[in-house]
Design an enzyme around this catalytic site. Structure first.
Site, PDB file in Angstrom:
ATOM      1  N   ASP A 196     -24.841  -8.715  10.230  1.00  0.00           N
ATOM      2  CA  ASP A 196     -23.541  -8.964   9.707  1.00  0.00           C
ATOM      3  C   ASP A 196     -23.549  -9.938   8.268  1.00  0.00           C
ATOM      4  O   ASP A 196     -24.838 -10.260   8.203  1.00  0.00           O
ATOM      5  CB  ASP A 196     -23.070  -9.951  11.033  1.00  0.00           C
ATOM      6  CG  ASP A 196     -21.732 -10.328  10.282  1.00  0.00           C
ATOM      7  OD1 ASP A 196     -20.662  -9.487  10.092  1.00  0.00           O
ATOM      8  OD2 ASP A 196     -21.566 -11.531  10.596  1.00  0.00           O
ATOM      9  N   ASP A 212     -20.732 -12.188   6.749  1.00  0.00           N
ATOM     10  CA  ASP A 212     -20.135 -13.558   6.772  1.00  0.00           C
ATOM     11  C   ASP A 212     -20.326 -14.220   8.233  1.00  0.00           C
ATOM     12  O   ASP A 212     -20.103 -13.707   9.040  1.00  0.00           O
ATOM     13  CB  ASP A 212     -18.646 -13.491   6.633  1.00  0.00           C
ATOM     14  CG  ASP A 212     -17.999 -14.789   5.936  1.00  0.00           C
ATOM     15  OD1 ASP A 212     -18.747 -15.693   5.752  1.00  0.00           O
ATOM     16  OD2 ASP A 212     -16.933 -14.653   5.654  1.00  0.00           O
TER      17      ASP A 212
HETATM   18 MG    MG Z   1     -19.760 -12.501  10.910  1.00  0.00          MG
END
Ligand code: MG
Length: 256
Positions: A10, A12
């Site tokens: 992932d 952010d």
């Molecule tokens: Mg995230």
């Protein structure tokens, strides 16, 4: 600890936090890249093109990512449209980055309510007329597909409404539920697995958000690593309905 052949990571909250850097993540990811370990950055964000994602990683976080390492909800949407709605006309509620990538992929965009498909992503310039066309097309029977249903975006200026808030607007008006590309739904993960081209059992999915990242891994049958540098906090861990395969405070604790 099991050894994994490939990683789905992932952005952010995991690789960086808004504009804040996470040095342990940067070091871990650059080690993976140097060791030529296959990896895909998997992001729900449909407001940036793949090249913009790569540029952001290179310039602002010193991560040596290349464009073949990125799978966004936009790419999942393109793959989905080509598989399920080939040749159909599309009305897009989205920003220029999304529209440009759809056009490049050969998808026919129209600007009226006769569209056969409505796609919607975060659009920070959206107005009432845009939403009206989307709603009229769906009420006439167009398929409704969205990139992601994130509720809010954490920023330096507080929470801002994300793509899912626009989805709720259209959904409320039409009573039609959309097909969702992004995490925690399957299309983005299935697409990323196809792109990394390794068996699911040999992959590890790394994310900071239990409800999106970790849930999508659990549903797909992929081992998960929850890293506590973002949304999900250490005090949440004991109450999770299904535990992630691993939980770490930061990625310095994980050995490749
Ligand atoms: Mg995230």
């Amino acid at each position: 600890m099991k050894k994994y052949k490939g990683y789905l990571i992932d952005l952010d909250g995991t690789t960086y936090f808004g504009k804040k850097r996470i040095p342990t993540a940067e070091k871990f990811i650059n080690e993976l890249i140097e060791a030529k370990q296959p990896l895909q950055f998997v992001t729900n964000n449909a407001t940036k093109t793949v090249d913009q994602v790569v540029e952001n990683l290179n310039k602002n976080y010193d991560i040596k990512a290349t464009s073949d390492m990125v799978y966004t909800s936009t790419l999942a949407l393109i793959d989905y449209l080509i598989q399920n709605h080939k040749g159909q006309t599309v009305y897009c509620v989205g920003e220029e980055a999304l529209k440009g990538q759809l056009k490049e992929a050969g998808i026919t965009l129209v600007n009226n309510a006769n569209a056969e498909v409505v796609v919607q992503a975060l659009n920070r310039q959206v107005d009432y007329d845009d939403l009206t066309i989307a709603i009229q097309a769906i009420l006439k029977g167009a398929n409704f597909i969205v990139t992601n249903t994130d509720r809010v975006i954490p920023t330096e200026d507080g929470f801002k409404p994300s793509s899912g808030a626009l989805t709720a607007f259209i959904q409320y008006a039409t009573r039609v539920e959309p097909v969702v590309m992004g995490k925690p739904f399957a299309p983005i993960i299935e697409g990323a697995v196809k792109k990394i081209n390794l068996p699911k059992e040999s992959l590890l999915l790394i994310g900071d958000n239990y409800d999106t990242d970790i849930q999508s891994g659990i549903k797909a049958g992929i081992d998960t690593l929850l890293v506590l540098t973002g949304v999900t906090k250490s005090q949440d861990v004991s109450n999770l309905p299904v535990a992630p395969t691993y939980v770490v405070t930061n990625l310095a604790e994980w050995e490749i």
